[in-house]
Design an enzyme around this catalytic site. Sequence first.
Site, mmCIF file in Angstrom:
data_model
loop_
_atom_site.group_PDB
_atom_site.id
_atom_site.type_symbol
_atom_site.label_atom_id
_atom_site.label_comp_id
_atom_site.label_asym_id
_atom_site.label_seq_id
_atom_site.Cartn_x
_atom_site.Cartn_y
_atom_site.Cartn_z
ATOM 1 N N LYS A 133 49.036 21.602 68.673
ATOM 2 C CA LYS A 133 49.185 20.476 69.591
ATOM 3 C C LYS A 133 50.544 19.794 69.446
ATOM 4 O O LYS A 133 51.077 19.226 70.404
ATOM 5 C CB LYS A 133 48.052 19.459 69.368
ATOM 6 C CG LYS A 133 46.724 19.891 69.956
ATOM 7 C CD LYS A 133 46.804 19.980 71.466
ATOM 8 C CE LYS A 133 45.467 20.208 72.115
ATOM 9 N NZ LYS A 133 45.530 20.191 73.595
ATOM 10 N N TYR A 170 44.909 23.358 64.468
ATOM 11 C CA TYR A 170 44.868 22.690 65.771
ATOM 12 C C TYR A 170 46.003 21.688 65.887
ATOM 13 O O TYR A 170 46.692 21.616 66.916
ATOM 14 C CB TYR A 170 43.515 21.993 65.933
ATOM 15 C CG TYR A 170 43.362 21.150 67.169
ATOM 16 C CD1 TYR A 170 43.022 21.718 68.387
ATOM 17 C CD2 TYR A 170 43.524 19.770 67.108
ATOM 18 C CE1 TYR A 170 42.852 20.936 69.522
ATOM 19 C CE2 TYR A 170 43.369 18.980 68.235
ATOM 20 C CZ TYR A 170 43.028 19.564 69.438
ATOM 21 O OH TYR A 170 42.870 18.780 70.559
ATOM 22 N N SER A 193 47.614 15.635 71.402
ATOM 23 C CA SER A 193 46.730 14.845 70.548
ATOM 24 C C SER A 193 47.573 13.888 69.733
ATOM 25 O O SER A 193 48.700 14.217 69.347
ATOM 26 C CB SER A 193 45.940 15.751 69.605
ATOM 27 O OG SER A 193 45.276 14.985 68.613
#
Length: 277
Positions: A185, A181, A165
């Site tokens: 990532k 998250y 991401s």
Amino acid sequence: MLASSRSALASARQCRQMSHASNKLSGQVAVLTGSTDGIGLAIAKRMGQEGARVVVSSRRSHNVERAVQEMHDLGLKDVLGVQCNVGKPEDRHNLIDQAVCKWGGVDILVTNAAVNPATGWLLDCSESVWDKLFDINVKSTWALTKLVAPHMQKKKKGSIIYVSSVAGFGGIVPNAAMSGYIVSKTCLLSMSKMVAQQLASDNVRVNCLLPGLFKTRFGEVLHADNEISKFMLPTIPMRRFGEPDEIAGMAAFLASDDASYITGENFAVAGGMQTRL
């Protein structure tokens, strides 16, 4: 003016979807996780349009069946659907085994499966949520790489693509909805570089895609909320969210011989969002 802009975007998207006829992935076997919706499905479709034999997968069998049918409706017949929870070792083994059994090997791996199981600031994250984030978003990518690498090393050719991401580069302002998250990532950025160094002598390339803000079900927490959307759009120089097919071309390029001298790199597809640590 707005209607004209939307019409132009729709026309451009239709042209992208109709122009994939180079067959740059002809004869190759592509295995994709998290590939029955959004970015994963868009990449699967594009790779099929480029001539690859495609294995789509996700946790739910009905989603797998729907994705396979969508690809068949596009005229893509070399498609295999496999139910796979990437957090389960037996499912990971079965995914790769089925691809090898049906088509003799794996030439391309795209790891797109990911979760964001809970919102909250990082230090408020429970241990169970932390474990799930890293089990699905990080460990499964490492484990699947270990499974496919021997097949690629034997052929002295292969392409592995991790989907991270742009948030991993600081391109999205960290917030309570994404903090854990984002950390998970970010791990994929360094993993791609480390694995790329190990496999380079066998002509197996490893690169990482960093999507920005895309109109997907997974990204609804950012684009569907009007208040959050108003906050995020000014951070995107192109002033719009991406469509899933707008990242598929980069994935197909990285998987192809056009990218034969590219490995260990991180590529943002984010409408101009800043990509720096």
